[in-house]
Design an enzyme around this catalytic site. Structure first.
Site, PDB file in Angstrom:
ATOM      1  N   ARG A  24     -20.385  -5.014   1.820  1.00  0.00           N
ATOM      2  CA  ARG A  24     -21.797  -4.701   2.627  1.00  0.00           C
ATOM      3  C   ARG A  24     -21.506  -4.056   3.948  1.00  0.00           C
ATOM      4  NH1 ARG A  24     -22.308  -8.602  -0.916  1.00  0.00           N
ATOM      5  NH2 ARG A  24     -24.145  -9.600  -1.634  1.00  0.00           N
ATOM      6  N   GLY A  91     -19.799  -4.275  -9.953  1.00  0.00           N
ATOM      7  CA  GLY A  91     -21.143  -4.611 -10.224  1.00  0.00           C
ATOM      8  C   GLY A  91     -22.129  -4.681  -8.865  1.00  0.00           C
ATOM      9  N   ASP A 312     -17.951 -17.277  -9.162  1.00  0.00           N
ATOM     10  CA  ASP A 312     -16.692 -16.462  -9.421  1.00  0.00           C
ATOM     11  C   ASP A 312     -15.526 -17.602  -9.688  1.00  0.00           C
ATOM     12  OD1 ASP A 312     -18.041 -14.143  -9.700  1.00  0.00           O
ATOM     13  OD2 ASP A 312     -17.784 -13.688  -7.282  1.00  0.00           O
TER      14      ASP A 312
HETATM   15  C1  S3P Z   1     -21.653 -10.715  -5.657  1.00  0.00           C
HETATM   16  C2  S3P Z   1     -22.584 -11.767  -6.322  1.00  0.00           C
HETATM   17  C3  S3P Z   1     -22.277 -12.387  -7.614  1.00  0.00           C
HETATM   18  C4  S3P Z   1     -20.974 -12.315  -7.737  1.00  0.00           C
HETATM   19  C5  S3P Z   1     -19.943 -10.939  -7.414  1.00  0.00           C
HETATM   20  C6  S3P Z   1     -20.052 -10.621  -6.244  1.00  0.00           C
HETATM   21  C7  S3P Z   1     -22.088 -10.146  -4.406  1.00  0.00           C
HETATM   22  O1  S3P Z   1     -22.702 -11.598  -8.608  1.00  0.00           O
HETATM   23  O2  S3P Z   1     -20.490 -12.683  -9.072  1.00  0.00           O
HETATM   24  O3  S3P Z   1     -18.662 -11.055  -7.791  1.00  0.00           O
HETATM   25  O4  S3P Z   1     -21.125  -9.477  -3.750  1.00  0.00           O
HETATM   26  O5  S3P Z   1     -23.360 -10.070  -4.058  1.00  0.00           O
HETATM   27  P1  S3P Z   1     -24.258 -11.691  -8.956  1.00  0.00           P
HETATM   28  O6  S3P Z   1     -25.242 -11.242  -8.084  1.00  0.00           O
HETATM   29  O7  S3P Z   1     -24.392 -11.048 -10.369  1.00  0.00           O
HETATM   30  O8  S3P Z   1     -24.284 -13.434  -9.237  1.00  0.00           O
END
Ligand code: S3P
Length: 428
Positions: A24, A91, A312
């Site tokens: 972020r 992701g 996680d």
């Molecule tokens: C994250 C949110 C989570 C987490 C990922 C990091 C984030 O995923 O599992 O490691 O930084 O917003 P999800 O939003 O898919 O739950």
């Protein structure tokens, strides 16, 4: 990496900076005006992917290791990248950045590694589409590569079917650029780092229960950010201290944001000897030293609103549950199936290989623990999933025989110094 049983762990360590907050910092820093100075930035492959994407969009980012400086170009200062924006395994990068890209006056192509190309992007394409975004999955399968044609966006109220901070944050980033206010309501509260940082950078954002409302911004302003230690990385050492005999471990400066502290709650439910020494701090992201000692653990049931607070950490909690007295039930955790690997599968199969009594369910797993029976060494298929590699390394510290972690280098995604840090704690 081959791991063997150890006779105890002791000492003090600091885990690397929080992964979510580090991502972020890059995104907000890039679209803020001025220089955002970040201390304690996570130098993991995922966060380096975020740096590389924003550099490709013309943002100057100095990376001196622990200190990172982002020379922000303001809300409308990004430039079209000539190259594909490659998010690697991340992701968080793809879902949050999509919200920003949807509002630019240029087109972008975003792609990542084989794992990213299998993870669902529909969950972000749908709400951004409702805001007017033009996002296509190149192969029409709801996954990356994504083609994002920036356009004018309108504010919406989105009732998210999943408690996902990535989805929520992607929408909130888009909301900064929309023509009216944007609201996201989640089934359960997910991590709130985006909301806290938006406020620090000058955005108008309000949280009421499970609903977050952001107003369009004219400009955001650079800030200094001190990134706390990542509780998701600390979790491996918390668990190790609890299940390895003769152990005492102190983990310094861990972020204990209440939307992320499910691991601590579970440790308490499991009868763990865990001490949380809160620091005297005024930041919105509280920090504590955590001290753990070898404990006789008890089983527990984990589900509902607790799940997003420890999503996680489930792989390492599952390892702990093998040594807890009684039956641990993990439910409402179907999100595990769409992480870096299908974690219901990867946890259950690898635990079975180590002789654990575990069954997979539709939304989690059931683990019959036995404090008197050690796991046995096995070949662990990490499936290139960093959290699986680290969790089963900790399992290996208690197991008889060799535990071989395949592709253990994937720990670089979130914790490049993981093995070095662990090595230092082993009693000789
Ligand atoms: C994250 C949110 C989570 C987490 C990922 C990091 C984030 O995923 O599992 O490691 O930084 O917003 P999800 O939003 O898919 O739950």
């Amino acid at each position: 990496m081959v791991v063997n049983k150890v006779n105890g762990l002791s000492g003090e360590l600091k885990v690397p900076g929080d992964k979510s907050i580090s991502h972020r910092c890059i995104m907000l820093g890039s679209i803020a005006k001025g220089d955002t100075e970040v201390y304690g930035f996570l130098q993991g492959a995922d966060c380096l992917s975020s740096i590389s994407c924003f550099r490709k969009m013309g943002i100057a980012i100095e990376n001196e290791g622990e200190r990172v400086v982002i020379h922000g170009n303001g809300l409308h200062g990004l430039k079209k990248s000539d190259e594909i924006l490659d998010v690697g395994n991340s992701g968080t990068t793809i879902r949050l950045m999509s919200g920003i890209l949807a509002a630019q006056d240029f087109e972008s192509k975003v792609n990542g590694d084989a794992s990213i190309q299998k993870r669902p992007m529909g969950r972000i394409m749908v709400p951004l589409g409702m805001m007017g975004a033009d996002i296509k999955s190149e192969n029409d399968n709801g996954c990356a590569p994504l083609l994002i044609k920036g356009t004018k966006l309108k504010g919406i109220h989105y009732n998210s079917p999943v408690a996902s901070a990535q989805v929520k944050s992607g929408i909130l980033f888009a909301g900064l650029y929309a023509d009216g206010e944007t609201k996201v309501t989640e089934p359960y509260v997910s991590r709130n780092h985006t909301e806290l940082m938006f406020r620090d950078f000058g955005a108008d954002i309000v949280t009421a229960g499970k609903t977050v409302t952001v107003k369009p911004a004219e400009e955001l302003y650079a800030r200094r950010v001190d990134v706390p230690g990542d509780i998701s990385s600390a979790a491996y050492f918390i668990a190790a201290g609890l299940i390895v005999e003769n152990s005492v471990i102190t983990i310094k400066d861990v972020g204990i944001n209440p939307t992320r502290d499910g691991m601590i709650e579970v440790c308490k439910m499991m009868n763990a000897d865990i001490e949380i020494k809160e620091k005297d701090n005024s930041s919105a992201e509280p920090v504590a030293d955590i001290i753990v000692r070898t404990s006789g653990l008890k089983a527990c049931t984990i589900g509902g609103e607790l799940i997003p607070k420890l999503i996680d950490e489930i792989p390492i909690i599952a390892v702990m549950a093998c040594y807890a007295e009684g039956t641990t039930i993990i439910k409402d955790a179907q999100e595990l199936k769409v992480k870096e690997s299908n974690r219901i599968d990867s946890i259950v199969n690898n635990l079975k290989a180590m002789g654990a009594d575990v069954v997979a369910t539709e939304d989690g797993m059931i683990i019959n623990g036995n404090p008197d029976k050690n796991l046995k060494g096995a070949k662990i298929d990490s499936r290139l999933d960093h959290r699986i590699a680290m969790s089963f390394t900790i399992a290996g510290l208690t197991a008889s025989g060799d535990t071989e972690i395949l592709n253990s280098e994937c720990v670089d995604i979130s914790y490049p110094a993981f093995y070095k840090s662990l090595e230092r704690l082993i009693k000789r």
